[in-house]
Design a protein around this motif. Structure first.
Motif, PDB file in Angstrom:
ATOM      1  N   ALA A 122       0.822  -1.211   0.000  1.00 54.61           N
ATOM      2  CA  ALA A 122       0.000   0.000   0.000  1.00 54.61           C
ATOM      3  C   ALA A 122       0.854   1.260   0.000  1.00 54.61           C
ATOM      4  CB  ALA A 122      -0.939  -0.003   1.202  1.00 54.61           C
ATOM      5  N   ILE A 123       2.085   1.180   0.490  1.00 55.85           N
ATOM      6  CA  ILE A 123       2.944   2.367   0.551  1.00 55.85           C
ATOM      7  C   ILE A 123       3.261   2.896  -0.841  1.00 55.85           C
ATOM      8  CG2 ILE A 123       5.165   1.137   0.522  1.00 55.85           C
ATOM      9  CD1 ILE A 123       6.145   3.149   2.621  1.00 55.85           C
ATOM     10  N   PHE A 124       3.198   2.044  -1.852  1.00 56.55           N
ATOM     11  CA  PHE A 124       3.477   2.510  -3.213  1.00 56.55           C
ATOM     12  C   PHE A 124       2.338   3.379  -3.748  1.00 56.55           C
ATOM     13  CE2 PHE A 124       6.128  -1.260  -2.708  1.00 56.55           C
ATOM     14  CZ  PHE A 124       7.350  -0.754  -3.100  1.00 56.55           C
ATOM     15  N   GLY A 125       1.138   3.198  -3.223  1.00 58.73           N
ATOM     16  CA  GLY A 125       0.058   4.124  -3.546  1.00 58.73           C
ATOM     17  C   GLY A 125       0.337   5.502  -2.980  1.00 58.73           C
ATOM     18  N   VAL A 126       0.910   5.537  -1.774  1.00 52.80           N
ATOM     19  CA  VAL A 126       1.313   6.815  -1.176  1.00 52.80           C
ATOM     20  C   VAL A 126       2.409   7.459  -2.023  1.00 52.80           C
ATOM     21  CG1 VAL A 126       2.257   7.910   0.893  1.00 52.80           C
ATOM     22  CG2 VAL A 126       0.702   5.960   1.114  1.00 52.80           C
ATOM     23  N   TYR A 127       3.348   6.640  -2.508  1.00 53.13           N
ATOM     24  CA  TYR A 127       4.422   7.159  -3.351  1.00 53.13           C
ATOM     25  C   TYR A 127       3.858   7.801  -4.617  1.00 53.13           C
ATOM     26  CZ  TYR A 127       8.278   7.111  -6.696  1.00 53.13           C
ATOM     27  OH  TYR A 127       9.201   7.475  -7.654  1.00 53.13           O
ATOM     28  N   LEU A 128       2.879   7.153  -5.237  1.00 53.13           N
ATOM     29  CA  LEU A 128       2.256   7.745  -6.426  1.00 53.13           C
ATOM     30  C   LEU A 128       1.614   9.089  -6.083  1.00 53.13           C
ATOM     31  CD1 LEU A 128       0.584   4.580  -8.002  1.00 53.13           C
ATOM     32  CD2 LEU A 128       2.519   5.866  -8.940  1.00 53.13           C
ATOM     33  N   LEU A 129       0.982   9.163  -4.918  1.00 55.55           N
ATOM     34  CA  LEU A 129       0.294  10.395  -4.527  1.00 55.55           C
ATOM     35  C   LEU A 129       1.275  11.535  -4.307  1.00 55.55           C
ATOM     36  CD1 LEU A 129      -2.416  11.710  -3.721  1.00 55.55           C
ATOM     37  CD2 LEU A 129      -1.975  10.954  -1.374  1.00 55.55           C
ATOM     38  N   ILE A 130       2.366  11.289  -3.576  1.00 56.96           N
ATOM     39  CA  ILE A 130       3.289  12.379  -3.245  1.00 56.96           C
ATOM     40  C   ILE A 130       4.154  12.778  -4.434  1.00 56.96           C
ATOM     41  CG2 ILE A 130       3.352  11.730  -0.824  1.00 56.96           C
ATOM     42  CD1 ILE A 130       6.070  10.458  -1.284  1.00 56.96           C
ATOM     43  N   THR A 131       4.167  11.977  -5.491  1.00 54.00           N
ATOM     44  CA  THR A 131       4.906  12.353  -6.705  1.00 54.00           C
ATOM     45  C   THR A 131       3.981  12.933  -7.774  1.00 54.00           C
ATOM     46  OG1 THR A 131       4.779  10.037  -7.456  1.00 54.00           O
ATOM     47  CG2 THR A 131       6.805  10.746  -6.358  1.00 54.00           C
ATOM     48  N   GLY A 132       2.753  13.287  -7.377  1.00 55.03           N
ATOM     49  CA  GLY A 132       1.855  14.012  -8.268  1.00 55.03           C
ATOM     50  C   GLY A 132       1.012  13.157  -9.189  1.00 55.03           C
ATOM     51  N   ARG A 133       1.091  11.844  -9.061  1.00 56.02           N
ATOM     52  CA  ARG A 133       0.283  10.981  -9.923  1.00 56.02           C
ATOM     53  C   ARG A 133      -0.984  10.588  -9.163  1.00 56.02           C
ATOM     54  NH1 ARG A 133       5.503   7.456 -11.412  1.00 56.02           N
ATOM     55  NH2 ARG A 133       5.982   8.116  -9.280  1.00 56.02           N
ATOM     56  N   VAL A 134      -1.846  11.590  -9.027  1.00 52.61           N
ATOM     57  CA  VAL A 134      -3.026  11.463  -8.168  1.00 52.61           C
ATOM     58  C   VAL A 134      -3.990  10.412  -8.693  1.00 52.61           C
ATOM     59  CG1 VAL A 134      -4.979  12.701  -7.167  1.00 52.61           C
ATOM     60  CG2 VAL A 134      -2.771  13.858  -7.437  1.00 52.61           C
ATOM     61  N   LYS A 135      -4.206  10.422 -10.009  1.00 54.72           N
ATOM     62  CA  LYS A 135      -5.144   9.457 -10.591  1.00 54.72           C
ATOM     63  C   LYS A 135      -4.687   8.024 -10.320  1.00 54.72           C
ATOM     64  CE  LYS A 135      -7.164   7.959 -14.980  1.00 54.72           C
ATOM     65  NZ  LYS A 135      -7.199   8.181 -16.463  1.00 54.72           N
ATOM     66  N   ALA A 136      -3.401   7.763 -10.535  1.00 54.64           N
ATOM     67  CA  ALA A 136      -2.873   6.418 -10.296  1.00 54.64           C
ATOM     68  C   ALA A 136      -2.960   6.061  -8.814  1.00 54.64           C
ATOM     69  CB  ALA A 136      -1.428   6.322 -10.779  1.00 54.64           C
ATOM     70  N   ALA A 137      -2.743   7.055  -7.939  1.00 60.88           N
ATOM     71  CA  ALA A 137      -2.821   6.795  -6.498  1.00 60.88           C
ATOM     72  C   ALA A 137      -4.241   6.384  -6.105  1.00 60.88           C
ATOM     73  CB  ALA A 137      -2.391   8.032  -5.722  1.00 60.88           C
ATOM     74  N   PHE A 138      -5.232   7.094  -6.616  1.00 58.46           N
ATOM     75  CA  PHE A 138      -6.610   6.742  -6.292  1.00 58.46           C
ATOM     76  C   PHE A 138      -7.035   5.445  -6.981  1.00 58.46           C
ATOM     77  CE2 PHE A 138      -6.834  11.099  -4.753  1.00 58.46           C
ATOM     78  CZ  PHE A 138      -7.661  10.952  -3.644  1.00 58.46           C
ATOM     79  N   THR A 139      -6.425   5.147  -8.121  1.00 59.95           N
ATOM     80  CA  THR A 139      -6.697   3.859  -8.758  1.00 59.95           C
ATOM     81  C   THR A 139      -6.165   2.719  -7.903  1.00 59.95           C
ATOM     82  OG1 THR A 139      -6.564   4.884 -10.959  1.00 59.95           O
ATOM     83  CG2 THR A 139      -6.390   2.492 -10.855  1.00 59.95           C
TER      84      THR A 139
END
Length: 430
Positions: free
Chosen positions: A196-213
């Motif tokens: 799940a931490i990789f979803g956080v990584y996507l979010l903090i690097t600006g890839r919001v759509k991928a993070a919510f996916t």
């Protein structure tokens, strides 16, 4: 993550043609893999490999298929319980369709294939596309990689680490904006929570759509588990997921997390507040460093590795076989080695660290691990020490933004995955 070696696109068709053109190299790769597998088989005859975790997975699948108590059983002589979310138990149902002996053989073969896939994905992500599609190199690297301690322990216990790492790395390697990017990460988190931490990584690097996916993928896994196993889902999400003691003792040398290191350093079975404080600092610092790798240097793979190391450090328990992220780490170090002797020495040192098995070389029966001297502590915790050193090195390396006053003059940004079709720029020195 994209190609950075100037080879452009490289396909399996070109790989097949190259292999036919160089049958000698292909034969050497096959011979190395056969020898390596023969060595594993001989070792299994001399020392019986327990493969205890695959028995737990099979019992979970049996409980899910028959409506048994998913978190009430224990199996093997070590009395191991189920520790994964209910969604994982659904995926383990097929393990009940064959005998235990056949399942163990299948598990070893599948993990060997997954190792080859992880090497392929790691080479692609590191920019070593020619190596990623070279059959002789993949076979030879797989033969050697089987003896890396985290990979070997994955085989010994029949673990799912290689499968989850491949799933996460494949998803992160897809171009930004790709359909359903992040969903596989969510599913991986539904099997074993740490991805799940990789979803956080996507979010903090600006890839919001991928993070919510990724969040959507995780929610889907939870809902599927709740739909099929409602009672087990309530049990897990309200109680079992907080019971760290179900997984094992935090202070034994098997645990290569920050908590294991602190427990042995402080000579206590419960590091308590010391670990909580250290984990909080490590989590914040690790994710900050991961973001800087992506945003300041455009090096997504380094950011991914920083995130993986952060997860392994702050997890209450990270068994040594969880550190299969050493495979992409070695790939990216090789990609940046070039012709510098000291960088190749660094590659060798990291490879030795993940092969030496220093934590097992010490006598640690019973509570002896709580009484190690200072020099034994380093040997007992090679992976968290290396992980902390990696984060420190990345923090120093990204201390200035390229192009800013006082920035590092030789730093260039690796193109984003969208630029993979064009001729990429040269990768920056590490």
């Amino acid at each position: 993550m994209s190609a950075a070696d100037g080879t452009g696109t490289w396909t399996w068709r070109r790989t097949w043609a190259q292999s036919i053109a160089s049958p000698g190299r292909l034969a050497i790769g096959v011979a190395l893999l056969v020898l390596s597998c023969a060595g594993l088989y001989a070792l299994s005859l001399a020392v019986q490999l327990p493969m205890s975790d695959i028995e737990v997975y099979r019992a979970e699948g049996q409980a899910a298929a028959t409506g048994g108590d998913l978190y009430g059983f224990t199996v093997t002589k070590w009395a191991l319980p189920a520790t994964y979310p209910p969604f994982a138990a659904l995926l383990f149902i097929p393990t009940t369709w064959i005998s235990l002996t056949a399942l163990k053989i299948t598990c070893v073969l599948v993990n060997a294939v997954l190792l080859a896939l992880l090497i392929h994905l790691s080479c692609k992500a590191a920019g070593l596309r020619r190596a990623a599609y070279s059959a002789p190199l993949l076979l030879g690297a797989t033969a050697l990689g089987l003896w890396l301690e985290p990979v070997f322990q994955t085989l010994v216990f029949g673990q799912v680490n290689l499968a989850l790492t491949c799933l996460v790395l494949w998803d992160l390697s897809r171009p930004d904006g790709a359909r359903f990017k992040g969903f596989a990460i969510g599913l991986a988190a539904g099997i074993k929570l740490t991805p799940a931490i990789f979803g956080v990584y996507l979010l903090i690097t600006g890839r919001v759509k991928a993070a919510f996916t990724s969040l959507a993928g995780f929610v889907v896994s939870v809902l599927l588990g709740a739909l099929v196993l409602p009672a087990a889902s309530v049990d897990f999400w309200t109680q079992r997921m907080f019971e760290t003691q179900r997984v094992g003792k935090v202070w034994i040398v098997d645990n290569q997390s920050l908590q294991g290191l602190l427990a042995r350093l402080l000579h206590t079975t419960e590091p308590g507040a010391w670990w909580l404080a250290a984990a909080a600092v490590a989590a914040a610092a690790g994710l900050w460093i991961a973001r800087r790798c992506h945003v300041h240097r455009g090096l997504d793979l380094w950011g991914v590795l920083a995130t993986a190391v952060t997860a392994l450090l702050v997890s209450p328990i990270s068994w040594s076989h969880h550190w299969v992220w050493c495979v992409p780490l070695l790939a990216v170090l090789i990609a940046h080695a070039r012709r510098d002797a000291w960088r190749w020495a660094l590659v060798a040192a990291v490879a030795v660290t993940f092969t030496a098995r220093s934590m097992w070389a010490q006598y640690h029966k019973g509570t002896l691990a709580l009484h190690f001297s200072w020099w034994q502590q380093l040997l007992a915790a090679p992976y968290p020490v290396l992980g902390l050193a990696l984060l420190a090195a990345l923090a120093w390396w990204t201390r200035r933004t390229p192009g800013a006053p006082g920035g590092l003059p030789d730093a260039r940004r690796v193109p984003s995955p969208r630029a993979a079709g064009r001729r990429p720029a040269e990768a920056p020195a590490s």
